[in-house]
Design a protein around this motif. Sequence first.
Motif, short mmCIF file in Angstrom:
data_model
loop_
_atom_site.label_atom_id
_atom_site.label_comp_id
_atom_site.label_asym_id
_atom_site.label_seq_id
_atom_site.Cartn_x
_atom_site.Cartn_y
_atom_site.Cartn_z
N ARG A 26 0.83 -1.20 0.00
CA ARG A 26 0.00 0.00 0.00
C ARG A 26 0.87 1.26 0.00
NH1 ARG A 26 -3.18 -0.89 4.28
NH2 ARG A 26 -1.87 0.35 5.64
N ASP A 30 0.85 4.05 -2.86
CA ASP A 30 0.59 5.45 -2.51
C ASP A 30 1.72 6.36 -2.97
OD1 ASP A 30 -1.85 4.79 -1.45
OD2 ASP A 30 -1.17 4.80 0.64
N VAL A 33 1.19 6.75 -6.69
CA VAL A 33 0.03 7.62 -6.93
C VAL A 33 0.40 9.07 -6.65
CG1 VAL A 33 -2.29 8.20 -6.08
CG2 VAL A 33 -1.69 5.82 -6.57
N TYR A 34 1.17 9.33 -5.60
CA TYR A 34 1.60 10.69 -5.28
C TYR A 34 2.41 11.28 -6.44
CZ TYR A 34 4.05 14.53 -3.04
OH TYR A 34 4.57 15.75 -2.75
N LYS A 37 0.12 11.99 -9.40
CA LYS A 37 -0.77 13.12 -9.11
C LYS A 37 -0.12 14.46 -9.42
CE LYS A 37 -4.33 11.95 -5.88
NZ LYS A 37 -4.98 12.28 -4.63
N THR A 40 -1.22 14.47 -13.04
CA THR A 40 -2.64 14.19 -13.22
C THR A 40 -3.32 14.27 -11.85
OG1 THR A 40 -1.99 12.63 -14.93
CG2 THR A 40 -4.29 12.57 -14.23
N GLY A 42 -6.28 14.23 -10.71
CA GLY A 42 -7.43 13.38 -10.41
C GLY A 42 -7.10 11.91 -10.21
N PHE A 43 -5.84 11.53 -10.33
CA PHE A 43 -5.44 10.12 -10.23
C PHE A 43 -5.53 9.66 -8.78
CE2 PHE A 43 -2.36 6.58 -10.36
CZ PHE A 43 -2.80 5.93 -11.49
N SER A 44 -6.01 8.43 -8.56
CA SER A 44 -6.18 7.92 -7.21
C SER A 44 -5.68 6.48 -7.11
CB SER A 44 -7.65 7.97 -6.80
OG SER A 44 -8.40 7.06 -7.58
N ARG A 45 -5.66 5.95 -5.89
CA ARG A 45 -5.27 4.57 -5.67
C ARG A 45 -6.22 3.64 -6.43
NH1 ARG A 45 -5.68 2.80 0.21
NH2 ARG A 45 -4.03 4.29 0.52
N SER A 46 -7.49 3.98 -6.45
CA SER A 46 -8.48 3.19 -7.18
C SER A 46 -8.16 3.15 -8.67
CB SER A 46 -9.87 3.77 -6.94
OG SER A 46 -10.84 3.05 -7.65
N ASP A 47 -7.76 4.28 -9.23
CA ASP A 47 -7.36 4.31 -10.65
C ASP A 47 -6.18 3.39 -10.90
OD1 ASP A 47 -9.32 6.22 -11.28
OD2 ASP A 47 -7.98 7.87 -10.74
#
Length: 75
Positions: A26, A30, A33-34, A37, A40, A42-47
Amino acid sequence: MSAMGRPKKLKDGRAAYTMYLDREIRAAIDEYVYQVKQDTPGFSRSDFLNEAAEFYLAALKKGEKRNGNRDDQQA
């Protein structure tokens, strides 16, 4: 007559799922993702997890083609 309760989530046919991730995995996700971001917002862990699942399924599909061809050659 009006409907009672909350409106149904995921009306587009998707299904909710639960994924258990180890703390280190995780943290790595993360961190990635950071970094993404920054370009982008709007990018998230879910994406990330959705992209990873699509990549994995595509790799499985390629593997089935290769294994299918190999099985045909051996027969």
